[in-house]
Write a protein that holds these residues in place. Sequence first.
Motif, PDB file in Angstrom:
ATOM      1  N   TYR A  14      15.251  35.119 -46.285  1.00  0.00           N
ATOM      2  CA  TYR A  14      15.130  36.058 -45.160  1.00  0.00           C
ATOM      3  C   TYR A  14      16.006  35.493 -44.346  1.00  0.00           C
ATOM      4  O   TYR A  14      15.977  34.347 -43.726  1.00  0.00           O
ATOM      5  CB  TYR A  14      13.844  36.365 -44.840  1.00  0.00           C
ATOM      6  N   ARG A  15      16.708  36.258 -43.577  1.00  0.00           N
ATOM      7  CA  ARG A  15      17.740  36.083 -42.435  1.00  0.00           C
ATOM      8  C   ARG A  15      17.504  37.048 -41.222  1.00  0.00           C
ATOM      9  O   ARG A  15      17.465  38.190 -41.735  1.00  0.00           O
ATOM     10  CB  ARG A  15      19.087  35.839 -42.872  1.00  0.00           C
ATOM     11  N   MET A  16      17.526  36.631 -40.013  1.00  0.00           N
ATOM     12  CA  MET A  16      17.290  37.420 -38.952  1.00  0.00           C
ATOM     13  C   MET A  16      18.410  38.400 -39.159  1.00  0.00           C
ATOM     14  O   MET A  16      19.632  38.204 -39.350  1.00  0.00           O
ATOM     15  CB  MET A  16      17.424  36.749 -37.943  1.00  0.00           C
ATOM     16  N   PRO A  17      17.780  39.818 -38.684  1.00  0.00           N
ATOM     17  CA  PRO A  17      18.954  40.978 -38.754  1.00  0.00           C
ATOM     18  C   PRO A  17      20.050  40.557 -37.598  1.00  0.00           C
ATOM     19  O   PRO A  17      19.488  39.945 -36.526  1.00  0.00           O
ATOM     20  CB  PRO A  17      18.161  42.253 -38.686  1.00  0.00           C
ATOM     21  N   LYS A  18      21.064  41.304 -37.350  1.00  0.00           N
ATOM     22  CA  LYS A  18      21.926  41.091 -36.495  1.00  0.00           C
ATOM     23  C   LYS A  18      21.339  41.734 -35.194  1.00  0.00           C
ATOM     24  O   LYS A  18      20.889  43.046 -35.113  1.00  0.00           O
ATOM     25  CB  LYS A  18      23.132  41.848 -36.870  1.00  0.00           C
ATOM     26  N   PRO A  19      21.234  40.955 -33.989  1.00  0.00           N
ATOM     27  CA  PRO A  19      20.709  41.604 -32.900  1.00  0.00           C
ATOM     28  C   PRO A  19      21.457  42.957 -32.419  1.00  0.00           C
ATOM     29  O   PRO A  19      22.872  42.675 -32.193  1.00  0.00           O
ATOM     30  CB  PRO A  19      21.098  40.307 -31.835  1.00  0.00           C
ATOM     31  N   THR A  20      20.955  43.913 -31.862  1.00  0.00           N
ATOM     32  CA  THR A  20      21.556  44.968 -31.649  1.00  0.00           C
ATOM     33  C   THR A  20      21.295  45.439 -30.179  1.00  0.00           C
ATOM     34  O   THR A  20      21.923  46.419 -29.570  1.00  0.00           O
ATOM     35  CB  THR A  20      21.391  46.137 -32.494  1.00  0.00           C
ATOM     36  N   GLY A  21      20.249  44.840 -29.702  1.00  0.00           N
ATOM     37  CA  GLY A  21      19.677  45.248 -28.397  1.00  0.00           C
ATOM     38  C   GLY A  21      20.302  44.517 -27.243  1.00  0.00           C
ATOM     39  O   GLY A  21      21.317  43.569 -27.683  1.00  0.00           O
ATOM     40  N   GLY A  22      20.047  44.731 -26.021  1.00  0.00           N
ATOM     41  CA  GLY A  22      20.707  43.934 -24.918  1.00  0.00           C
ATOM     42  C   GLY A  22      21.913  44.479 -24.251  1.00  0.00           C
ATOM     43  O   GLY A  22      22.627  45.523 -24.834  1.00  0.00           O
ATOM     44  N   ASP A  28      30.270  40.944 -34.426  1.00  0.00           N
ATOM     45  CA  ASP A  28      30.231  40.984 -35.875  1.00  0.00           C
ATOM     46  C   ASP A  28      30.756  39.478 -36.234  1.00  0.00           C
ATOM     47  O   ASP A  28      29.847  38.762 -37.054  1.00  0.00           O
ATOM     48  CB  ASP A  28      31.188  41.853 -36.779  1.00  0.00           C
ATOM     49  N   PRO A  29      31.678  38.912 -35.625  1.00  0.00           N
ATOM     50  CA  PRO A  29      32.028  37.647 -36.039  1.00  0.00           C
ATOM     51  C   PRO A  29      30.971  36.423 -35.599  1.00  0.00           C
ATOM     52  O   PRO A  29      30.663  35.592 -36.540  1.00  0.00           O
ATOM     53  CB  PRO A  29      33.366  37.346 -35.182  1.00  0.00           C
ATOM     54  N   TYR A  30      30.137  36.884 -34.581  1.00  0.00           N
ATOM     55  CA  TYR A  30      29.303  35.870 -34.120  1.00  0.00           C
ATOM     56  C   TYR A  30      27.872  35.920 -35.301  1.00  0.00           C
ATOM     57  O   TYR A  30      27.495  34.918 -35.584  1.00  0.00           O
ATOM     58  CB  TYR A  30      28.665  36.460 -32.845  1.00  0.00           C
ATOM     59  N   TYR A  31      27.707  37.093 -35.609  1.00  0.00           N
ATOM     60  CA  TYR A  31      26.741  37.280 -36.683  1.00  0.00           C
ATOM     61  C   TYR A  31      27.208  36.564 -38.270  1.00  0.00           C
ATOM     62  O   TYR A  31      26.287  36.032 -38.702  1.00  0.00           O
ATOM     63  CB  TYR A  31      26.190  38.647 -36.866  1.00  0.00           C
ATOM     64  N   ASP A  32      28.227  36.889 -38.224  1.00  0.00           N
ATOM     65  CA  ASP A  32      28.936  36.219 -39.488  1.00  0.00           C
ATOM     66  C   ASP A  32      28.894  34.713 -39.359  1.00  0.00           C
ATOM     67  O   ASP A  32      28.379  34.093 -40.375  1.00  0.00           O
ATOM     68  CB  ASP A  32      30.448  36.650 -39.706  1.00  0.00           C
ATOM     69  N   ILE A  33      29.130  34.011 -38.453  1.00  0.00           N
ATOM     70  CA  ILE A  33      28.927  32.557 -38.197  1.00  0.00           C
ATOM     71  C   ILE A  33      27.596  32.276 -38.331  1.00  0.00           C
ATOM     72  O   ILE A  33      26.969  31.410 -38.792  1.00  0.00           O
ATOM     73  CB  ILE A  33      29.622  32.032 -36.729  1.00  0.00           C
ATOM     74  N   MET A  34      26.620  33.283 -37.793  1.00  0.00           N
ATOM     75  CA  MET A  34      25.223  32.704 -37.907  1.00  0.00           C
ATOM     76  C   MET A  34      24.694  32.605 -39.163  1.00  0.00           C
ATOM     77  O   MET A  34      24.188  31.608 -39.505  1.00  0.00           O
ATOM     78  CB  MET A  34      24.523  33.933 -37.110  1.00  0.00           C
ATOM     79  N   LEU A  35      25.117  33.731 -40.070  1.00  0.00           N
ATOM     80  CA  LEU A  35      24.840  33.701 -41.517  1.00  0.00           C
ATOM     81  C   LEU A  35      25.392  32.455 -42.102  1.00  0.00           C
ATOM     82  O   LEU A  35      24.525  31.788 -42.970  1.00  0.00           O
ATOM     83  CB  LEU A  35      25.243  34.876 -42.062  1.00  0.00           C
TER      84      LEU A  35
END
Length: 72
Positions: A14-22, A28-35
């Motif tokens: 399991y990995r946290m889904p990409k944050p969409t709120g706020g 996208d590049p931030y989420y790719d780095i998170m993964l």
Amino acid sequence: MNGHEVLSKVEKGYRMPKPTGGIIPCPDPYYDIMLQCWKRNADSRPTFEYLRDFFDNYFVSSEGQYSGEPMG
């Protein structure tokens, strides 16, 4: 969810889904780095040097987007 449940889910992939709120959506590049940082094998994760360079370059390349001025 308690810590044991979280650990169990992460171990199962399991990995946290990409944050969409706020106010500002997660780029996208931030989420790719998170993964990449969450890879199971530590040797496959980015180094701190890579992360520093990535974010330094990202901020420079996206600077115009935040100031409302066109890039270039």
